[in-house]
Design a protein around this motif. Structure first.
Motif, PDB file in Angstrom:
ATOM      1  N   MET A   1       0.883  -1.372   0.029  1.00 39.60           N
ATOM      2  CA  MET A   1       0.000   0.070   0.013  1.00 39.60           C
ATOM      3  C   MET A   1       0.851   1.219   0.051  1.00 39.60           C
ATOM      4  N   LEU A   2       0.357   2.299  -0.541  1.00 39.29           N
ATOM      5  CA  LEU A   2       1.153   3.647  -0.326  1.00 39.29           C
ATOM      6  C   LEU A   2       0.588   4.553   0.546  1.00 39.29           C
ATOM      7  N   VAL A   3       1.537   4.838   1.336  1.00 33.10           N
ATOM      8  CA  VAL A   3       1.266   5.798   2.520  1.00 33.10           C
ATOM      9  C   VAL A   3       2.185   7.239   2.244  1.00 33.10           C
ATOM     10  N   LEU A   4       1.525   8.149   2.220  1.00 33.33           N
ATOM     11  CA  LEU A   4       2.099   9.435   2.167  1.00 33.33           C
ATOM     12  C   LEU A   4       2.269   9.913   3.544  1.00 33.33           C
ATOM     13  N   ILE A   5       3.589  10.291   3.772  1.00 36.89           N
ATOM     14  CA  ILE A   5       4.060  10.904   5.289  1.00 36.89           C
ATOM     15  C   ILE A   5       4.482  12.385   4.957  1.00 36.89           C
TER      16      ILE A   5
ATOM     17  N   GLY B   1      -3.450   3.260   0.143  1.00 39.16           N
ATOM     18  CA  GLY B   1      -3.752   1.918  -0.379  1.00 39.16           C
ATOM     19  C   GLY B   1      -3.020   1.389  -1.367  1.00 39.16           C
ATOM     20  N   ASP B   2      -3.590  -0.072  -2.099  1.00 34.80           N
ATOM     21  CA  ASP B   2      -3.059  -0.504  -3.062  1.00 34.80           C
ATOM     22  C   ASP B   2      -3.229   0.047  -4.541  1.00 34.80           C
ATOM     23  N   ASN B   3      -4.551   0.761  -4.460  1.00 37.81           N
ATOM     24  CA  ASN B   3      -4.864   1.342  -5.784  1.00 37.81           C
ATOM     25  C   ASN B   3      -4.542   2.943  -5.958  1.00 37.81           C
TER      26      ASN B   3
END
Length: 96
Positions: free
Chosen positions: A1-5, A72-74
């Motif tokens: 999953m992509l997480v923006l920090i 998420g993944d999308n």
């Protein structure tokens, strides 16, 4: 999953400058810098938990702040980039 920090670490003291550097180093281990205090990290749930723990151990919650946006993944449909600073596709093969 992509997480923006995203993070904002107070640099009014030498300790704050060190914390800022440490947070960036942790984030670099998990993803890529897309702006000064913004990282995109492609992680699984376990990695995200470890990442959060490492950052939590560094920051001073009285003066610093960190935000996690779980895309998420999308994520490819949710991220649009305009401008000069190009990023790499972290889900693709990286040849060095």
């Amino acid at each position: 999953m992509l997480v923006l920090i995203t993070y904002d670490v107070s640099t009014k003291t030498a300790a704050g400058v060190r914390r800022l550097s440490k947070v960036a180093k942790v984030c670099i281990n998990y993803g890529q810098r897309v702006q000064n205090s913004v990282f995109e990290c492609l992680v699984d749930r376990t990695q995200l938990a470890m990442l959060k723990k490492q950052i939590s151990d560094i920051i001073d919650e009285d003066t610093d702040s960190v935000r996690y946006y779980v895309l998420g993944d999308n994520y490819s449909r949710r991220v649009e980039h305009v401008g000069a600073k190009k990023t790499i596709d972290m889900s693709d093969v990286l040849l060095v």
